[in-house]
Write a protein that holds these residues in place. Sequence first.
Motif, PDB file in Angstrom:
ATOM      1  N   UNK A 112      12.594  18.808   0.735  1.00  0.00           N
ATOM      2  CA  UNK A 112      13.105  17.798   1.672  1.00  0.00           C
ATOM      3  C   UNK A 112      12.108  16.650   1.854  1.00  0.00           C
ATOM      4  N   UNK A 113      10.851  16.989   2.104  1.00  0.00           N
ATOM      5  CA  UNK A 113       9.879  15.939   2.408  1.00  0.00           C
ATOM      6  C   UNK A 113       9.472  15.151   1.162  1.00  0.00           C
ATOM      7  N   UNK A 114       9.493  15.800  -0.002  1.00  0.00           N
ATOM      8  CA  UNK A 114       9.276  15.040  -1.225  1.00  0.00           C
ATOM      9  C   UNK A 114      10.398  14.024  -1.429  1.00  0.00           C
ATOM     10  N   UNK A 115      11.620  14.428  -1.124  1.00  0.00           N
ATOM     11  CA  UNK A 115      12.748  13.506  -1.245  1.00  0.00           C
ATOM     12  C   UNK A 115      12.620  12.353  -0.263  1.00  0.00           C
ATOM     13  N   UNK A 116      12.204  12.650   0.961  1.00  0.00           N
ATOM     14  CA  UNK A 116      12.031  11.594   1.960  1.00  0.00           C
ATOM     15  C   UNK A 116      10.934  10.625   1.526  1.00  0.00           C
ATOM     16  N   UNK A 117       9.829  11.163   1.002  1.00  0.00           N
ATOM     17  CA  UNK A 117       8.765  10.290   0.485  1.00  0.00           C
ATOM     18  C   UNK A 117       9.290   9.449  -0.669  1.00  0.00           C
ATOM     19  N   UNK A 118      10.123  10.048  -1.514  1.00  0.00           N
ATOM     20  CA  UNK A 118      10.707   9.309  -2.627  1.00  0.00           C
ATOM     21  C   UNK A 118      11.596   8.170  -2.165  1.00  0.00           C
ATOM     22  N   UNK A 119      12.356   8.420  -1.111  1.00  0.00           N
ATOM     23  CA  UNK A 119      13.207   7.359  -0.549  1.00  0.00           C
ATOM     24  C   UNK A 119      12.336   6.203  -0.057  1.00  0.00           C
ATOM     25  N   UNK A 120      11.217   6.538   0.601  1.00  0.00           N
ATOM     26  CA  UNK A 120      10.306   5.492   1.091  1.00  0.00           C
ATOM     27  C   UNK A 120       9.731   4.686  -0.070  1.00  0.00           C
ATOM     28  N   UNK A 121       9.357   5.359  -1.154  1.00  0.00           N
ATOM     29  CA  UNK A 121       8.811   4.660  -2.326  1.00  0.00           C
ATOM     30  C   UNK A 121       9.860   3.743  -2.933  1.00  0.00           C
ATOM     31  N   UNK A 122      11.095   4.253  -3.080  1.00  0.00           N
ATOM     32  CA  UNK A 122      12.161   3.440  -3.689  1.00  0.00           C
ATOM     33  C   UNK A 122      12.501   2.236  -2.827  1.00  0.00           C
TER      34      UNK A 122
ATOM     35  N   UNK B  39       0.821  -1.218   0.000  1.00  0.00           N
ATOM     36  CA  UNK B  39       0.000   0.000   0.000  1.00  0.00           C
ATOM     37  C   UNK B  39       0.852   1.264   0.000  1.00  0.00           C
ATOM     38  N   UNK B  40       1.900   1.268   0.824  1.00  0.00           N
ATOM     39  CA  UNK B  40       2.773   2.454   0.876  1.00  0.00           C
ATOM     40  C   UNK B  40       3.411   2.690  -0.485  1.00  0.00           C
ATOM     41  N   UNK B  41       3.951   1.628  -1.077  1.00  0.00           N
ATOM     42  CA  UNK B  41       4.602   1.783  -2.376  1.00  0.00           C
ATOM     43  C   UNK B  41       3.602   2.207  -3.453  1.00  0.00           C
ATOM     44  N   UNK B  42       2.408   1.630  -3.417  1.00  0.00           N
ATOM     45  CA  UNK B  42       1.416   1.898  -4.453  1.00  0.00           C
ATOM     46  C   UNK B  42       0.940   3.344  -4.419  1.00  0.00           C
ATOM     47  N   UNK B  43       0.511   3.808  -3.250  1.00  0.00           N
ATOM     48  CA  UNK B  43      -0.140   5.112  -3.213  1.00  0.00           C
ATOM     49  C   UNK B  43       0.844   6.272  -3.091  1.00  0.00           C
ATOM     50  N   UNK B  44       1.936   6.090  -2.391  1.00  0.00           N
ATOM     51  CA  UNK B  44       2.967   7.134  -2.417  1.00  0.00           C
ATOM     52  C   UNK B  44       3.583   7.242  -3.810  1.00  0.00           C
TER      53      UNK B  44
ATOM     54  N   UNK C  85       2.135   5.675 -15.132  1.00  0.00           N
ATOM     55  CA  UNK C  85       1.015   5.111 -15.895  1.00  0.00           C
ATOM     56  C   UNK C  85       0.233   4.115 -15.034  1.00  0.00           C
ATOM     57  N   UNK C  86       0.955   3.217 -14.373  1.00  0.00           N
ATOM     58  CA  UNK C  86       0.292   2.209 -13.525  1.00  0.00           C
ATOM     59  C   UNK C  86      -0.504   2.884 -12.415  1.00  0.00           C
ATOM     60  N   UNK C  87       0.116   3.861 -11.763  1.00  0.00           N
ATOM     61  CA  UNK C  87      -0.535   4.521 -10.639  1.00  0.00           C
ATOM     62  C   UNK C  87      -1.792   5.256 -11.039  1.00  0.00           C
ATOM     63  N   UNK C  88      -1.713   5.994 -12.137  1.00  0.00           N
ATOM     64  CA  UNK C  88      -2.884   6.770 -12.541  1.00  0.00           C
ATOM     65  C   UNK C  88      -3.989   5.878 -13.109  1.00  0.00           C
ATOM     66  N   UNK C  89      -3.636   4.770 -13.724  1.00  0.00           N
ATOM     67  CA  UNK C  89      -4.665   3.830 -14.150  1.00  0.00           C
ATOM     68  C   UNK C  89      -5.413   3.273 -12.945  1.00  0.00           C
TER      69      UNK C  89
END
Length: 524
Positions: A226-236, A9-14, A493-497
């Motif tokens: 900063x927080x966008x980068x932190x969210x990006x790290x969590x997604x990766x 869920x975290x990976x999908x929606x973030x 593409x996957x996320x927006x679909x």
Amino acid sequence: MHFKRWLFLVHRWLGIVACAFFAMWFVSGVVMMYVGYPKLTEAERLQHLPPLDASQPLLGPAQALEAAGIEGPLQTLRLAVASGGRAVYLVVPAREAAPGARRTPPGSGTVVVDALTGGVLREVDRQRVLASAEAYAGAGVAVDYRGSIDEDAFTHSRGLDAHRPLHVVELADAQATRLYVSGKTGEVVRDAPRAERLWNYAGAWIHWLYPLRGTALDPYWADIVNWLSIAGIAVALTGTVVGVMRWRFRHVYRSGSHSPYQGFMMRWHHISGLLFALVTLTWIFSGLMSMNPWRVFDGKAAALRVDAMNGGALTVGMEDASPTAVLASTSGGVRELNWVRRAGQTLVLASTAAGRPMVRDAITAQPYTLDAEALKRAVARLLPEAIARIDVLRAYDNHYYARDAHTMTGGTDKPLPVWRVVFTDAPASWVHVDPLTGTVLGRIDSHRRASRWLFAMLHSWDWLPLLERRPLWDVVLVVLSLGGAVLSLTGVVIGWRRLGRKLRGAKPRGPAPAQSAAPSRRPA
């Protein structure tokens, strides 16, 4: 199962939002490899300054300061045809005057003094701005004044704060260059050719989220990045774990593939994620490090005692040689004279359009060579702690190297040979000193060296074996960036679909149409 569900869920929606930023950062990063944010480098500034004319009756520095009513020691003193197309002294008084001297009003900043009359040039009007632009552009180039601004898309740099408001002038040259002229001194402080401006919208301007600057979100810009980068790290990170969990290394799924996903986008997102997860993670993390988040790289090192090294603040006297005498001692083409204090000696640095400055004694105007032993004793006064050693660098290394002028860390003077003065203080300070001019070029301590590895190395791949072997550096970074872009765009593409399906499924359905109890009859 609960942990695995949250991982997905975290990976999908973030990832729906984060992947859009990833894609933008990868593509704009490739643009920034070749077109940087506009800046006026020291080399460009000197190339566009008209040469100083030794035949003009230029006042000596002490005469000009006396006529302008400026007393006390100075931070800097320069002479150049830099404001309004005329030769001027650009004077920055010291913050604290010597005992008994009249103090310069605080906040006065740079004082511009006419080198012919000694008059202080205060108002930067349209005529003076156009004269500065014409001197910069050269003969035969038309100029067009476009008014003044406080800040725009190409002037967000904090280094320009002392010059605001900025006057904008368009040049009718082949590059359609836009000049920004200081509202305080009348100097040209930035140039931005049209191609550089256009590419910046796809490069640095969007990469650094500069659309947020100058808006209601400006005060929160750094926190947003900063927080966008932190969210990006969590997604990766979550994506990497999920990708490894779903990949069958020894066996295959019923479809015959090691990946369970059948759709084109899902399969390529899975495969590109496994291939480029590490580089994506390191680039997002190093991008965060470039922001110096929460000032993690700010050490508590004591300030360098530059005045103590130089034997006091800069002062000039009536016995100093005239600019005409200094210019006569050179081979010509001098763009700027810079009076400095170095290791107890007052010197004049004569800079041309290219190459190292010529060093002259301020009183005799004769060529001057700094004594190495005297300079060593002087640099020892920079910090209370002792010097461990002095290394003489005759080639660049991983901590002292030059980058192309357009890059984020490029455009600064990195002469060779240079001294690396290693101190025994707690922060383990290294101070780089130019032995030709005695200039302190910079200081890095353990915190800044960590920043060098966590930002410059991981983000720009500032690694000499690569930097010295272009186009190998270009090929490596472009290929990795394209791989990251594929990973990100498939994720978008996957996320927006998926989001579209969720939104369509959430819409309330109307009542079902009423059906007749009797069976319908087919027409004959």
